[in-house]
Motif scaffolding. Structure first.
Motif, PDB file in Angstrom:
ATOM      1  N   LEU A  75       1.532  -1.232   0.036  1.00 58.46           N
ATOM      2  CA  LEU A  75      -0.462   0.022  -0.410  1.00 58.46           C
ATOM      3  C   LEU A  75       0.880   1.732   0.235  1.00 58.46           C
ATOM      4  N   LYS A  76       2.062   1.303   0.078  1.00 53.70           N
ATOM      5  CA  LYS A  76       2.524   1.745   0.229  1.00 53.70           C
ATOM      6  C   LYS A  76       3.053   2.886  -1.132  1.00 53.70           C
ATOM      7  N   PRO A  77       3.208   2.130  -1.802  1.00 50.07           N
ATOM      8  CA  PRO A  77       3.026   3.145  -3.763  1.00 50.07           C
ATOM      9  C   PRO A  77       1.773   3.675  -3.828  1.00 50.07           C
ATOM     10  N   ILE A  78       0.450   3.638  -3.098  1.00 54.90           N
ATOM     11  CA  ILE A  78      -0.775   4.448  -3.172  1.00 54.90           C
ATOM     12  C   ILE A  78      -0.708   4.897  -2.249  1.00 54.90           C
ATOM     13  N   GLN A  79      -0.218   4.858  -0.879  1.00 56.53           N
ATOM     14  CA  GLN A  79      -0.097   6.454   0.081  1.00 56.53           C
ATOM     15  C   GLN A  79       0.770   7.349  -0.902  1.00 56.53           C
ATOM     16  N   GLN A  80       1.466   7.035  -0.971  1.00 49.87           N
ATOM     17  CA  GLN A  80       2.854   8.170  -1.474  1.00 49.87           C
ATOM     18  C   GLN A  80       1.977   9.315  -2.147  1.00 49.87           C
ATOM     19  N   ALA A  81       1.462   7.861  -3.657  1.00 46.66           N
ATOM     20  CA  ALA A  81       0.684   8.581  -4.699  1.00 46.66           C
ATOM     21  C   ALA A  81      -0.332   9.902  -4.261  1.00 46.66           C
ATOM     22  N   ASN A  82      -1.352   9.266  -2.794  1.00 39.37           N
ATOM     23  CA  ASN A  82      -2.192  10.054  -2.821  1.00 39.37           C
ATOM     24  C   ASN A  82      -1.839  11.360  -1.586  1.00 39.37           C
ATOM     25  N   LYS A  83      -0.737  10.954  -0.790  1.00 41.22           N
ATOM     26  CA  LYS A  83       0.033  12.864  -0.275  1.00 41.22           C
ATOM     27  C   LYS A  83       0.559  13.246  -1.324  1.00 41.22           C
ATOM     28  N   GLN A  84       0.793  12.992  -2.716  1.00 41.51           N
ATOM     29  CA  GLN A  84       1.495  14.008  -3.745  1.00 41.51           C
ATOM     30  C   GLN A  84       0.418  14.329  -4.209  1.00 41.51           C
ATOM     31  N   LEU A  85      -0.550  13.790  -4.777  1.00 39.98           N
ATOM     32  CA  LEU A  85      -1.453  14.435  -5.078  1.00 39.98           C
ATOM     33  C   LEU A  85      -2.384  15.053  -3.873  1.00 39.98           C
ATOM     34  N   ASP A  86      -2.397  15.567  -2.754  1.00 40.75           N
ATOM     35  CA  ASP A  86      -3.048  16.188  -2.545  1.00 40.75           C
ATOM     36  C   ASP A  86      -2.285  17.639  -1.835  1.00 40.75           C
ATOM     37  N   LYS A  87      -0.430  17.550  -1.726  1.00 41.48           N
ATOM     38  CA  LYS A  87       0.400  17.899  -1.722  1.00 41.48           C
ATOM     39  C   LYS A  87       0.168  19.226  -3.488  1.00 41.48           C
ATOM     40  N   ASN A  88      -0.385  18.658  -4.386  1.00 41.33           N
ATOM     41  CA  ASN A  88      -0.648  19.129  -5.666  1.00 41.33           C
ATOM     42  C   ASN A  88      -1.350  19.690  -5.865  1.00 41.33           C
ATOM     43  N   TYR A  89      -2.345  19.432  -4.754  1.00 40.65           N
ATOM     44  CA  TYR A  89      -3.449  19.969  -4.969  1.00 40.65           C
ATOM     45  C   TYR A  89      -4.089  21.236  -4.541  1.00 40.65           C
ATOM     46  N   ASN A  90      -2.842  21.420  -2.895  1.00 45.42           N
ATOM     47  CA  ASN A  90      -3.015  22.711  -2.315  1.00 45.42           C
ATOM     48  C   ASN A  90      -1.817  23.364  -2.824  1.00 45.42           C
ATOM     49  N   ILE A  91      -1.571  23.564  -3.306  1.00 45.36           N
ATOM     50  CA  ILE A  91      -0.182  24.067  -4.597  1.00 45.36           C
ATOM     51  C   ILE A  91      -1.226  24.696  -5.309  1.00 45.36           C
ATOM     52  N   LEU A  92      -1.817  24.336  -5.728  1.00 47.98           N
ATOM     53  CA  LEU A  92      -2.785  25.216  -7.268  1.00 47.98           C
ATOM     54  C   LEU A  92      -4.463  25.936  -6.131  1.00 47.98           C
ATOM     55  N   LEU A  93      -4.049  25.261  -4.954  1.00 46.63           N
ATOM     56  CA  LEU A  93      -5.160  26.457  -4.702  1.00 46.63           C
ATOM     57  C   LEU A  93      -4.566  27.377  -4.025  1.00 46.63           C
ATOM     58  N   ALA A  94      -3.535  26.820  -3.123  1.00 43.05           N
ATOM     59  CA  ALA A  94      -2.514  28.486  -2.749  1.00 43.05           C
ATOM     60  C   ALA A  94      -2.908  29.625  -4.003  1.00 43.05           C
ATOM     61  N   ALA A  95      -2.565  28.810  -4.707  1.00 47.08           N
ATOM     62  CA  ALA A  95      -1.757  29.739  -6.665  1.00 47.08           C
ATOM     63  C   ALA A  95      -3.492  30.025  -6.953  1.00 47.08           C
ATOM     64  N   GLY A  96      -4.627  29.514  -6.321  1.00 44.30           N
ATOM     65  CA  GLY A  96      -5.525  30.274  -7.278  1.00 44.30           C
ATOM     66  C   GLY A  96      -6.266  29.368  -8.539  1.00 44.30           C
TER      67      GLY A  96
END
Length: 275
Positions: A33-54
């Motif tokens: 499950l580790k690769p899936i967890q890492q992918a989800n963390k990266q996805l959430d991180k990318n989403y928050n970058i997009l959110l901060a940038a508007g």
């Protein structure tokens, strides 16, 4: 008596074997499950970058595929040498990749700054008088995320973190292309008190950051969170969180640290000069 001993031995043997089987199953599940967890963390991180940038609207979270596509289309990740205030060289990037701070086969957006800050080879201990964000150790390199148009930076997103009341807050501060005007601030990880310090997640409070200036008319770093209400004409101050003085102070300190001389300050000055 011997029959009882045999029974006890068999019970212990079964219990031990059951524990071993369960351990193997749990360990196998964790590894798979580790690769899936890492992918989800990266996805959430990318989403928050997009959110901060508007680039995405608050509260309207796109699908995983939409986040990945939007991030790939709009955002460019780069790694910065903080002490020298410049982008990392090819040799430095090779060293970072060899260390595992960027997982094999992944791009610069996957750079693990949190892990780097714990590695003595890629971080340094901060003197107490410089550590206003209470982070203790600072990574030598940090990733930044740019939104560009024909090679011109329209927005830049900086990773920021620092201690509040109960926890370290991890988030992103987005700036306009002038690298002085705030686009947005948001946190993706913290354990502040819900309804008090946890109000850093309140969209109304986050909206107060938009348009604030990092520097005053004299060119001095002036962005801060004040106690109570900021004056309507104060371009550098954001309202404090009601009932959360220490969290407010922590947010103010971490923002000042990361846009200051010991954070991205040197790099921002260089980037504004066109380098």
């Amino acid at each position: 008596m011997s029959a009882n001993n045999d029974s006890i031995q068999k019970t212990l043997l079964v219990a031990i074997l059951l524990c071993l089987v369960c351990s193997v199953i749990v360990a196998g599940a964790a590894v798979s499950l580790k690769p899936i967890q890492q992918a989800n963390k990266q996805l959430d991180k990318n989403y928050n970058i997009l959110l901060a940038a508007g680039l995405v609207e608050e509260g309207a979270k796109p699908s995983a595929d939409q986040i990945e596509q939007l991030f790939a289309d709009k955002v460019t990740a780069k790694v910065v040498n903080l002490s020298e205030g410049r982008y990392a060289t090819a040799a430095e990037l090779d060293e970072i990749k060899a260390s595992g701070l960027i997982p094999q086969g992944k791009g610069l957006a996957a750079y693990n700054q949190r892990k780097a800050s714990k590695d003595p080879a890629f971080s340094s201990k901060l003197p107490g008088d410089e550590d206003i964000a209470s982070i203790k150790r600072q990574a030598k390199f940090a990733a930044v995320y740019t939104v560009e148009n024909n090679g011109v930076v329209e927005k830049m997103v900086l990773p920021v973190h620092g201690y509040g009341l109960w926890s370290t807050l991890y988030g992103f501060l987005a700036l306009e292309g002038d690298l002085e005007t705030v686009v947005g601030l948001g946190f993706y990880s913290h354990a502040e008190t819900p309804g008090l310090g946890g109000e850093v997640d309140n969209p109304s409070w986050k909206a107060l950051w938009k348009g604030k200036e990092l520097y005053n008319s004299k060119g001095e770093l002036a962005i801060k969170v004040v106690k109570g209400k900021a004056a309507a004409d104060d371009e550098n101050s954001v309202d404090g969180l009601s009932g959360a003085t220490l969290t407010s102070k922590g947010v103010s300190n971490l923002v000042q640290f990361w846009v200051g001389e010991n954070g991205f300050g040197k790099f921002l000055a260089t980037a504004k000069g066109g380098a």
